[in-house]
Design an enzyme around this catalytic site. Structure first.
Site, PDB file in Angstrom:
ATOM      1  N   SER A  60      89.182  65.464  53.123  1.00 29.20           N
ATOM      2  CA  SER A  60      89.665  65.990  51.687  1.00 29.20           C
ATOM      3  C   SER A  60      89.006  65.481  50.607  1.00 29.20           C
ATOM      4  CB  SER A  60      91.355  65.506  51.717  1.00 29.20           C
ATOM      5  OG  SER A  60      91.110  64.035  51.679  1.00 29.20           O
ATOM      6  N   HIS A 173      94.405  65.552  57.494  1.00 32.65           N
ATOM      7  CA  HIS A 173      94.142  64.425  58.725  1.00 32.65           C
ATOM      8  C   HIS A 173      94.949  64.610  59.815  1.00 32.65           C
ATOM      9  CE1 HIS A 173      92.401  61.636  55.341  1.00 32.65           C
ATOM     10  NE2 HIS A 173      91.740  62.687  55.501  1.00 32.65           N
ATOM     11  N   GLU A 182      98.755  60.821  53.398  1.00 26.16           N
ATOM     12  CA  GLU A 182      98.866  59.367  53.886  1.00 26.16           C
ATOM     13  C   GLU A 182     100.173  58.652  53.383  1.00 26.16           C
ATOM     14  OE1 GLU A 182      95.474  57.184  52.773  1.00 26.16           O
ATOM     15  OE2 GLU A 182      94.166  59.035  53.185  1.00 26.16           O
ATOM     16  N   GLU A 223      93.206  58.857  60.872  1.00 26.44           N
ATOM     17  CA  GLU A 223      93.159  57.463  60.314  1.00 26.44           C
ATOM     18  C   GLU A 223      93.851  56.447  61.463  1.00 26.44           C
ATOM     19  OE1 GLU A 223      93.502  57.548  56.117  1.00 26.44           O
ATOM     20  OE2 GLU A 223      91.891  58.503  55.897  1.00 26.44           O
ATOM     21  N   ASP A 260      99.239  58.394  49.564  1.00 26.58           N
ATOM     22  CA  ASP A 260      98.166  59.214  49.083  1.00 26.58           C
ATOM     23  C   ASP A 260      98.629  60.653  49.482  1.00 26.58           C
ATOM     24  OD1 ASP A 260      96.024  60.658  48.456  1.00 26.58           O
ATOM     25  OD2 ASP A 260      94.624  59.386  49.735  1.00 26.58           O
ATOM     26  N   GLU A 311      98.553  57.493  45.040  1.00 26.68           N
ATOM     27  CA  GLU A 311      97.158  57.899  44.725  1.00 26.68           C
ATOM     28  C   GLU A 311      97.221  59.421  44.928  1.00 26.68           C
ATOM     29  OE1 GLU A 311      94.606  56.155  47.716  1.00 26.68           O
ATOM     30  OE2 GLU A 311      93.252  58.071  47.940  1.00 26.68           O
ATOM     31  N   ASP A 338      91.713  58.974  43.199  1.00 26.83           N
ATOM     32  CA  ASP A 338      90.675  59.226  44.177  1.00 26.83           C
ATOM     33  C   ASP A 338      89.892  60.252  43.718  1.00 26.83           C
ATOM     34  OD1 ASP A 338      89.101  59.326  46.702  1.00 26.83           O
ATOM     35  OD2 ASP A 338      90.796  59.931  47.841  1.00 26.83           O
ATOM     36  N   LYS A 363      85.043  54.414  47.029  1.00 30.83           N
ATOM     37  CA  LYS A 363      84.389  54.870  48.325  1.00 30.83           C
ATOM     38  C   LYS A 363      83.124  54.894  48.036  1.00 30.83           C
ATOM     39  CE  LYS A 363      88.052  58.024  49.969  1.00 30.83           C
ATOM     40  NZ  LYS A 363      88.906  59.199  49.617  1.00 30.83           N
ATOM     41  N   HIS A 391      87.981  53.132  52.978  1.00 31.69           N
ATOM     42  CA  HIS A 391      87.222  53.881  54.081  1.00 31.69           C
ATOM     43  C   HIS A 391      87.291  55.232  53.641  1.00 31.69           C
ATOM     44  CE1 HIS A 391      91.017  55.031  56.362  1.00 31.69           C
ATOM     45  NE2 HIS A 391      91.286  54.985  55.093  1.00 31.69           N
ATOM     46  N   LYS A 414      92.301  49.874  51.609  1.00 36.67           N
ATOM     47  CA  LYS A 414      92.644  50.829  52.384  1.00 36.67           C
ATOM     48  C   LYS A 414      91.837  51.351  53.455  1.00 36.67           C
ATOM     49  CE  LYS A 414      93.058  55.275  51.171  1.00 36.67           C
ATOM     50  NZ  LYS A 414      93.867  56.849  50.705  1.00 36.67           N
TER      51      LYS A 414
HETATM   52  P1  PGA Z   1      89.190  61.557  53.215  1.00 37.43           P
HETATM   53  O1  PGA Z   1      90.424  61.139  52.868  1.00 37.43           O
HETATM   54  O2  PGA Z   1      88.369  60.480  53.752  1.00 37.43           O
HETATM   55  O3  PGA Z   1      89.424  62.461  54.159  1.00 37.43           O
HETATM   56  O4  PGA Z   1      88.810  62.159  51.795  1.00 37.43           O
HETATM   57  C1  PGA Z   1      90.861  59.645  52.365  1.00 37.43           C
HETATM   58  C2  PGA Z   1      91.519  59.510  51.015  1.00 37.43           C
HETATM   59  O5  PGA Z   1      91.737  60.837  50.595  1.00 37.43           O
HETATM   60  O6  PGA Z   1      91.738  58.771  50.563  1.00 37.43           O
HETATM   61 ZN    ZN Z   2      92.756  59.846  48.632  1.00 37.31          ZN
END
Ligand code: PGA
Ligand code: ZN
Length: 489
Positions: A60, A173, A182, A223, A260, A311, A338, A363, A391, A414
């Site tokens: 995402s 996911h 999440e 995840e 999230d 988030e 994010d 990230k 991650h 996270k």
């Molecule tokens: P992604 O998801 O690594 O698929 O972007 C993680 C997140 O959105 O925090």
């Molecule tokens: Zn996110």
């Protein structure tokens, strides 16, 4: 004891003299946790130190993330090969960096940006630049005989992060009916990292039992969190509350919920249907709501559940919505950008100026070099924003982010469920670092939480709790219950 910088691969060579010049850089294509190709790079220094790093990959992804260069050759690897990015490291980056002092990370990263020459690393690929940048840091850490967290963060780098464990997966996911991506738990007020992690692990296993007993699937998503089909998104919170209670912990006192929902995906789904707003694309695709309704929903959820952090509660382009949500909930909970910030100092500065969010998810592959990642953390901290090392949903055994969480003293990480090696690699590295730091370690999750929004939120047993007073009750619960410790700093 060897340094922990390169824990899994044992590549550390222990140099003598002045062994810091880059002698060789070599990238290769490897596989990530979803079985997709990704870039790995090794950097060898004149003294023999070898640093290695591998690049994660999101599902995402934010619209403004640095570009992940893929081959797009549909006949090979379903178009997902990264041989062009690998070639960019070997043929373009390597000749430029050979001879450079690996300890000059900032200059090396600036050079990577310069060679690329674009705003979003679309030329070389952020996967090419990041693999190189991180491998240089690993090599320099080994050559200077330091663990990576200390090499990057200095002598004051000693805060173990509180883990945000993603124990129930949905959205992009997982192949289930849950729209939001999440559902995480965060232990808060525990004495140290390993006790916080233990609580998370025990609750994870309790959730498996709760799901099993209700005839729900215990298969896991990308995840490592469980991915059952549920009747509503909120049912996820009920199940988690039950699991927390079953494991013997107090929701709203020792354990908090972090979400999230990755709502940029809900906005994308609305756009794909020719509409504006947020589409509940998995549970009820006809339901498309505006940002006001989303904010109202988060406010209600915060009133019902002990939520500490949300988030991407709104989509990346919804700056006005973010402003409203932050003024409504920002003094009570952590509001994390994010997709909104994509670890990019430019977007973060805009958010700070406009009063959007109060925390940033960090990230490394969203921006593509170590130095720019650290810049984003520093800008956040200077503005009073929290930073959370994170991650991606596609990971490898590389656990650089565990070291970076300690290096930046950011206090939170996270990195998924405590399940699947790509996730546990990071937790295991943090356990090693905690052991190495010993009594000098501090813990980001030892302070009482400031989650005020949920001060009257329902606990797992249905009793009203006062989250603000969490600190007073932290010694309650199990015999081996967490004790509130004062920071050792
Ligand atoms: P992604 O998801 O690594 O698929 O972007 C993680 C997140 O959105 O925090
Ligand atoms: Zn996110």
């Amino acid at each position: 004891m060897p340094p922990t910088s390169c824990p899994l691969w044992g590549l550390g060579h222990y140099p003598v003299g002045m062994p810091f010049n880059i002698e060789d850089i070599r990238a290769r294509q490897i596989l990530d946790s979803r079985g997709q190709p990704t870039v790995e790079c090794e950097v060898r220094l004149s003294g023999g130190a070898v640093g290695r790093a591998a690049v994660p990959s999101g599902a995402s992804t934010g619209e403004h993330e640095a570009v992940e260069l893929r081959d797009d050759d549909k006949k090979r690897w379903l178009g997902k090969g990264v041989t062009r990015a690998v070639e960019n490291v070997n043929a373009i980056i390597a000749p430029e960096l050979i001879g450079a002092d690996a300890r000059t990370q900032e200059s090396i990263d600036q050079l990577l940006c310069l060679i690329d020459g674009t705003e979003n690393k679309s030329n070389l690929g952020a996967n090419a630049t990041l693999a190189t940048s991180l491998a240089v840091a690993h090599a320099a850490a080994i050559a200077t005989d330091q663990p990576l967290y200390r090499y990057v963060g200095g002598t004051h780098a000693r805060t173990l992060p509180s883990p945000m464990l993603n124990i129930l997966n949905g959205g992009k996911h997982a192949d289930n009916t849950v729209d939001f991506q999440e559902f995480m738990i965060q232990p808060w007020g525990f004495s140290d990292f390993s006790e916080g992690l233990r609580a998370g692990v025990e609750i994870y296993h309790a959730l498996k039992r709760v799901l099993h007993d209700r005839g729900l699937s215990t298969a896991v998503g990308d995840e490592g969190g469980f991915a059952p089909n549920l009747k509503t998104n909120e049912e996820a919170l009920e199940l988690i509350a039950r699991a927390v209670e079953t494991a013997g912990y107090d929701l709203g006192r020792q354990i908090f919920i972090c979400l999230d929902p990755a709502t940029s995906e809900l906005a994308n789904e609305a756009t794909a249907r020719g509409k504006k707003g947020y589409c509940f694309f998995k549970s009820d695709p006809k339901r498309i709501v505006g940002s006001d309704e989303m904010i109202r929903m988060w406010e209600q959820w915060c009133g019902r559940w002990p939520i500490r952090s949300i988030e991407d509660g709104l989509a990346e382009g919804d700056w006005d919505g973010w402003k409203s949500m932050t003024s409504l909930l920002g003094s009570k909970i952590q509001i994390v950008g994010d997709d909104l910030f994509v670890t990019n100092p430019e977007f973060l500065r805009r958010g700070i100026a406009e009063g959007c969010a109060n925390a940033i998810l960090i990230k490394v592959n969203q921006i593509g070099t170590l130095s720019e990642t650290l810049d984003a953390v520093n800008i956040a901290h200077c503005a009073g924003y929290r930073a959370i090392l994170s991650h991606r949903s596609g990971e490898t055994e590389d656990c650089t982010i565990a070291d970076l969480a300690v290096a930046t003293n950011c206090g939170q990480i996270k990195t998924g469920a405590p399940c699947r090696s790509d996730r546990t690699a990071k937790y295991n590295q943090l356990l090693r670092i905690a052991e190495e730091l010993g009594a000098s370690a501090t813990y980001g999750g030892s302070a009482p939480t400031n989650a005020k929004a949920n001060s009257k939120a329902k606990t797992s047993s249905g009793v009203k709790s006062d989250a603000k007073n969490g600190a007073k009750v932290m010694t309650k619960s199990k015999s081996s219950a967490p004790k509130r410790v004062t920071s050792k700093s």
